[in-house]
Design an enzyme around this catalytic site. Structure first.
Site, PDB file in Angstrom:
ATOM      1  N   ASP A  82       0.843  -1.198   0.000  1.00 31.91           N
ATOM      2  CA  ASP A  82       0.000   0.000   0.000  1.00 31.91           C
ATOM      3  C   ASP A  82       0.880   1.250   0.000  1.00 31.91           C
ATOM      4  O   ASP A  82       0.716   2.142  -0.828  1.00 31.91           O
ATOM      5  CB  ASP A  82      -0.928  -0.009   1.231  1.00 31.91           C
ATOM      6  CG  ASP A  82      -1.686  -1.319   1.343  1.00 31.91           C
ATOM      7  OD1 ASP A  82      -2.570  -1.557   0.519  1.00 31.91           O
ATOM      8  OD2 ASP A  82      -1.357  -2.124   2.244  1.00 31.91           O
ATOM      9  N   GLU A  85       1.661  -6.337  -5.376  1.00 31.90           N
ATOM     10  CA  GLU A  85       1.332  -5.497  -6.543  1.00 31.90           C
ATOM     11  C   GLU A  85       2.565  -4.777  -7.096  1.00 31.90           C
ATOM     12  O   GLU A  85       2.868  -4.853  -8.282  1.00 31.90           O
ATOM     13  CB  GLU A  85       0.269  -4.468  -6.133  1.00 31.90           C
ATOM     14  CG  GLU A  85      -0.014  -3.458  -7.218  1.00 31.90           C
ATOM     15  CD  GLU A  85      -1.302  -2.692  -7.029  1.00 31.90           C
ATOM     16  OE1 GLU A  85      -2.257  -3.223  -6.430  1.00 31.90           O
ATOM     17  OE2 GLU A  85      -1.368  -1.542  -7.508  1.00 31.90           O
TER      18      GLU A  85
HETATM   19  C1  LIG Z   1      12.095  -6.415  -0.816  1.00 33.51           C
HETATM   20  C2  LIG Z   1      11.907  -4.946  -0.980  1.00 33.51           C
HETATM   21  C3  LIG Z   1      10.706  -4.397  -1.378  1.00 33.51           C
HETATM   22  N1  LIG Z   1      10.568  -3.058  -1.542  1.00 33.51           N
HETATM   23  C4  LIG Z   1       9.277  -2.497  -1.930  1.00 33.51           C
HETATM   24  C5  LIG Z   1       8.802  -2.788  -3.315  1.00 33.51           C
HETATM   25  C6  LIG Z   1       7.317  -2.517  -3.147  1.00 33.51           C
HETATM   26  O1  LIG Z   1       7.080  -1.127  -3.271  1.00 33.51           O
HETATM   27  C7  LIG Z   1       7.027  -2.970  -1.728  1.00 33.51           C
HETATM   28  C8  LIG Z   1       6.393  -4.338  -1.666  1.00 33.51           C
HETATM   29  O2  LIG Z   1       5.078  -4.269  -2.100  1.00 33.51           O
HETATM   30  P1  LIG Z   1       4.353  -5.427  -2.904  1.00 33.51           P
HETATM   31  O3  LIG Z   1       5.281  -5.960  -3.875  1.00 33.51           O
HETATM   32  O4  LIG Z   1       3.079  -4.863  -3.447  1.00 33.51           O
HETATM   33  O5  LIG Z   1       4.078  -6.603  -1.886  1.00 33.51           O
HETATM   34  P2  LIG Z   1       3.542  -6.652  -0.357  1.00 33.51           P
HETATM   35  O6  LIG Z   1       3.102  -8.008  -0.087  1.00 33.51           O
HETATM   36  O7  LIG Z   1       4.578  -6.121   0.546  1.00 33.51           O
HETATM   37  O8  LIG Z   1       2.349  -5.681  -0.313  1.00 33.51           O
HETATM   38  C9  LIG Z   1       0.995  -5.789  -0.561  1.00 33.51           C
HETATM   39  O9  LIG Z   1       0.417  -6.417  -1.550  1.00 33.51           O
HETATM   40  C10 LIG Z   1      -0.833  -5.825  -1.881  1.00 33.51           C
HETATM   41  C11 LIG Z   1      -1.397  -6.498  -3.082  1.00 33.51           C
HETATM   42  C12 LIG Z   1      -1.724  -5.888  -0.687  1.00 33.51           C
HETATM   43  O10 LIG Z   1      -2.938  -5.390  -0.947  1.00 33.51           O
HETATM   44  C13 LIG Z   1      -1.119  -5.061   0.387  1.00 33.51           C
HETATM   45  O11 LIG Z   1      -1.936  -5.014   1.511  1.00 33.51           O
HETATM   46  C14 LIG Z   1       0.223  -5.592   0.696  1.00 33.51           C
HETATM   47  O12 LIG Z   1       0.147  -6.818   1.368  1.00 33.51           O
HETATM   48  O13 LIG Z   1       8.281  -3.018  -1.061  1.00 33.51           O
HETATM   49  C15 LIG Z   1      11.625  -2.204  -1.329  1.00 33.51           C
HETATM   50  O14 LIG Z   1      11.513  -0.992  -1.533  1.00 33.51           O
HETATM   51  N2  LIG Z   1      12.815  -2.735  -0.895  1.00 33.51           N
HETATM   52  C16 LIG Z   1      13.001  -4.068  -0.706  1.00 33.51           C
HETATM   53  O15 LIG Z   1      14.105  -4.482  -0.317  1.00 33.51           O
END
Ligand SMILES: Cc1cn([C@H]2C[C@H](O)[C@@H](COP(=O)(O)OP(=O)(O)O[C@H]3O[C@@H](C)[C@H](O)[C@@H](O)[C@H]3O)O2)c(=O)[nH]c1=O
Length: 407
Positions: free
Chosen positions: A21, A285
């Site tokens: 999010d 996402e």
């Molecule tokens: C591993 C890593 C990720 N990130 C960032 C990339 C993304 O912006 C974020 C991770 O987000 P996501 O990939 O979307 O996965 P996620 O699983 O973390 O997030 C979500 O998924 C959605 C579908 C749900 O609705 C949300 O509630 C939430 O669970 O973290 C970093 O900046 N540095 C890192 O080292």
């Protein structure tokens, strides 16, 4: 920087769980400022979550600035004033604070201009998105709220992608020194540029342990790069320790597989990690989209939903992603993704092995697809560009234009 009259936006983000999010809203806020000069205030209820992807954030500050974006704590009740700007985005159907809704009602009753009010929805590849994107909904305060649906078609709200990202990625991938330097900066040892590197950012699934056992017996060296987090919960038996005891910087040697535990980095660092790996396992996402922009093969661990609805969404994406792909590749890659998500370890292993034994012409077809897909998926306009056009069409104020010179 060219200034526009419609240049103050607020984005409200409630962290449901994990980092997606805040990840999506933070990325959009940065881009709106960098490419359009918009003054964005990002209101977020959980600074501790945010700090995982913006390590410089001070979780004790109620208001701070990074990358031209004002970040404010969304506490309950809201303790900092909301002064209505030109656009108001509530992310993922979060319920706005009462004081914000009161201010909208006050402005409306006083016949003053109210912000264009949008609900930014989750990304979805299903066809119904096209019919729902941009629809207005009359609210009890008499105002219209619009539903903004990101998506993969030209009728949807588009996909978040910064200007120049693909050239930056190509330049990065053209020079092996970039990945070698990145691995050194991350403190990773023993990775030869010819070794296979796989980045892993997943939820829990037995399929991950099965893949690790396979890589353990691989004839070539494999390095799995895993940020400390949920993926490790699936590897405790294999690593013979508790996930909570595993720390960034640790290495586990299992046959020809080395597992490296990483700290989480900021979003730019994560992009570079995806660009540097040979294969990425991503989730949710935002990382899902960034893996596509990385032009590397990937598995998508989709966020699980009730009644397995996430599998419908997964299949909708696989269908459009595989549309131009050779049938054999499309079949193995789709089945690999489905099996990873359903936890069918045997099927994961079999499709992984089949994908790794495809002949050269199919491999070239796959490489071409990885490069072409990001261009095709954008359909000529990224989400920020479409969002600006959308807002311009709904607002009575001066139109927002892209500055002609860099900001
Ligand atoms: C591993 C890593 C990720 N990130 C960032 C990339 C993304 O912006 C974020 C991770 O987000 P996501 O990939 O979307 O996965 P996620 O699983 O973390 O997030 C979500 O998924 C959605 C579908 C749900 O609705 C949300 O509630 C939430 O669970 O973290 C970093 O900046 N540095 C890192 O080292």
């Amino acid at each position: 920087m060219k200034t526009t009259t419609a240049s103050r936006w607020d984005i409200f983000c409630l962290v449901v769980d994990n980092f997606g999010d805040i990840g999506v809203t933070w990325r959009l806020a940065k881009q709106l400022h960098k490419e359009y000069g918009i003054h964005v205030t990002l209101w977020v209820d959980c600074l501790a979550s945010f700090a995982h992807i913006l390590p410089a954030l001070d979780i004790k500050q109620r208001s701070q600035h990074f990358d031209g974006v004002t970040i404010k704590l969304w506490d309950q009740p809201l303790s900092q004033d909301y002064c209505a700007g030109d656009v108001l985005i509530e992310a993922f159907a979060c319920e706005l604070p009462a004081s914000v809704k009161d201010e909208l009602s006050r402005l409306n009753a006083a016949k003053q201009t109210v912000p264009v009010w949008l609900n930014l929805e989750y990304l979805c590849a299903e066809a119904w998105v096209d019919g729902c994107h941009g629809l207005p909904s009359m609210q009890t305060n008499g105002l219209l709220k619009y539903f903004y649906f990101p998506g993969f078609s030209d009728k949807s709200g588009g996909l978040i992608c910064e200007q120049g990202l693909f050239s930056e990625r190509d330049a990065w991938q053209a020079d092996t020194c970039n990945k070698v330097n990145l691995f050194t900066q991350l403190g990773l040892k023993g990775i030869d540029p010819a070794d296979t590197v796989i980045s892993i950012f997943s939820y829990e699934t037995p399929a991950l342990a099965a893949l690790c056992k396979l890589w353990q017996q691989s004839k070539d060296k494999v390095h799995a790069l895993i940020p400390k987090g949920r993926s490790l919960n699936s590897l405790t038996a294999l690593l013979n320790c508790d996930a909570s005891d595993i720390m960034p910087g640790q290495q586990f040697h299992l046959g020809n597989l080395t597992i490296h535990i990483l700290p989480m980095t900021d979003q730019q660092g994560y992009d570079r990690l995806l660009w540097s790996a040979d294969f990425n396992i991503v989730r949710g996402e935002d990382s899902f989209l960034r893996a596509q922009w990385a032009a590397k093969p990937f598995i998508w661990h989709i966020y699980p939903q009730e009644d397995d609805y996430h599998l419908v969404k997964l299949r909708a994406f696989l269908e459009i992603y595989c549309d131009n792909l050779a049938p054999e590749l499309a079949n193995h890659w789709s089945e690999l993704n489905i099996a990873f998500n359903t936890g069918e370890s045997n099927s994961v292993l079999s499709h992984w092995e089949q994908l790794n034994s495809v002949d050269l012409s199919l491999l070239q077809d796959g490489q071409h697809h990885l490069q072409q897909w990001p261009v095709d998926a954008l359909n000529d306009a990224d989400l920020a560009t479409r969002l600006i056009n959308f807002v311009n069409s709904k607002s009575s104020r001066a139109k927002i234009e892209k500055p002609k010179i860099g900001i």
